[in-house]
Design a protein around this motif. Structure first.
Motif: not given
Length: 314
Positions: A45-53
């Motif tokens: 989910g939105s965690g993907r963008d968080a992991l991308h930085g």
């Protein structure tokens, strides 16, 4: 009698030669494609963008790896001094706990790279996996508490640090030689000269369709809305230089056709990763039926519009 000095034979650095061969070696491509699909299918989910930085403005993986590497390096220093077995074991454990989220962030970034970068990244991940395995074995030996276990734990720890060091070298190659994670639109403000640049008559820009134009040898995406407002962004995606002019326009945004980064047309803001940096945006105006663009530079003043023009926020 004079002698001509022997010309020194120049050879490529052996390590770089091996890395260049690794970039071109397609034998692991089938495995890479399978792993890539599985990573991209993770329900983050939105965690993907968080992991991308995206929230940080640059990849978060290099930041996250500081904790496991720092913990393991500190444990290695303590292993060289007697009487610190308990503290060294604690640091090895902290490094193991921090390695998992750092590896996940790296995997998410890796899945959206070019194939040459993914080939190096796969070996980078495998080398680090060996290092993590060695540190896990080291931690298990240290928990025994006897002299043999402590000695084995130290040896395994030093081997783990060696593997992680090699992985770090490969990570540096990815970041600096292959430019994975770098902002590929950073040079635009240094290449586009100040002032307004004419890019074509209004009729050349069909409403809602992306059009590519050149400004000082810099490709620019130009999009005219149905209402007449014109937007302009640097065309090469900040993630990996994908051509935004070949992307999809929807809801006031453009989606990169290579890896799916989404940018807001009005100001270039990256609303979805994997891009972590926004696109350079241009102010736009129409003068005598022609579209002109000027690179937007924050709050700096722009040339005053002519009486016969209209202005749009690009």
């Amino acid at each position: 009698m004079t002698t001509t000095p022997r010309r020194r034979r120049l050879r490529q650095n052996r390590t770089l030669w091996l890395l260049d061969r690794l970039e071109r070696d397609p034998r692991a491509d089938a495995l890479i494609e399978t792993l890539r699909e599985r990573v991209r299918a993770l329900p983050l989910g939105s965690g993907r963008d968080a992991l991308h930085g995206r929230w940080l403005g640059h990849p978060v993986h290099p930041l996250m790896v500081q904790l496991p590497i720092g913990s393991w390096l500190s444990a290695a220093v303590l292993d060289l001094s007697p009487g610190h077995a308990r503290e060294a074991r604690l640091l090895v454990g902290v490094g193991l706990a921090a390695a998992a989220p750092a590896a996940l962030a790296g995997a998410v970034d890796w899945a959206d790279l070019h194939r040459q970068q993914q080939r190096v990244g796969l070996v980078h991940a495998m080398t680090n996996a060996v290092g993590i395995g060695l540190y896990a074995a080291s931690f298990a030996c240290r928990r025994k508490g006897d002299a043999d276990g402590s000695t084995a734990g130290r040896v395994l720890g030093f081997l783990g640090m060696t593997a992680v060091g090699i992985g770090g070298m490969l990570g540096g190659h990815l970041a600096y030689r292959q430019a994975s994670g770098a902002n590929h639109a950073e040079e635009v403000p240094h290449l586009v000269t100040e002032g307004w640049h004419r890019v074509g008559p209004v009729a050349d820009f069909p409403a809602g369709r992306p059009v590519r134009r050149m400004v000082d040898d810099v490709p620019v995406l130009v999009v005219r809305e149905t209402g007449g407002t014109v937007h302009a962004l640097a065309d090469r995606c900040s993630h990996l230089a994908g051509p935004l002019s070949e992307g999809t326009i929807a809801d006031g945004c453009v989606e990169c056709p290579w890896h799916g980064s989404v940018f807001r047309l009005s100001d270039g803001w990256n609303v979805r990763g994997p891009a972590t940096a926004p696109q350079p945006a241009f102010d736009t105006r129409v003068v005598d039926g022609h579209v002109e663009v000027a690179l937007r530079k924050g709050d700096e003043e722009r040339p005053a519009p002519a009486e016969s023009e209209s202005i749009g926020a690009g």
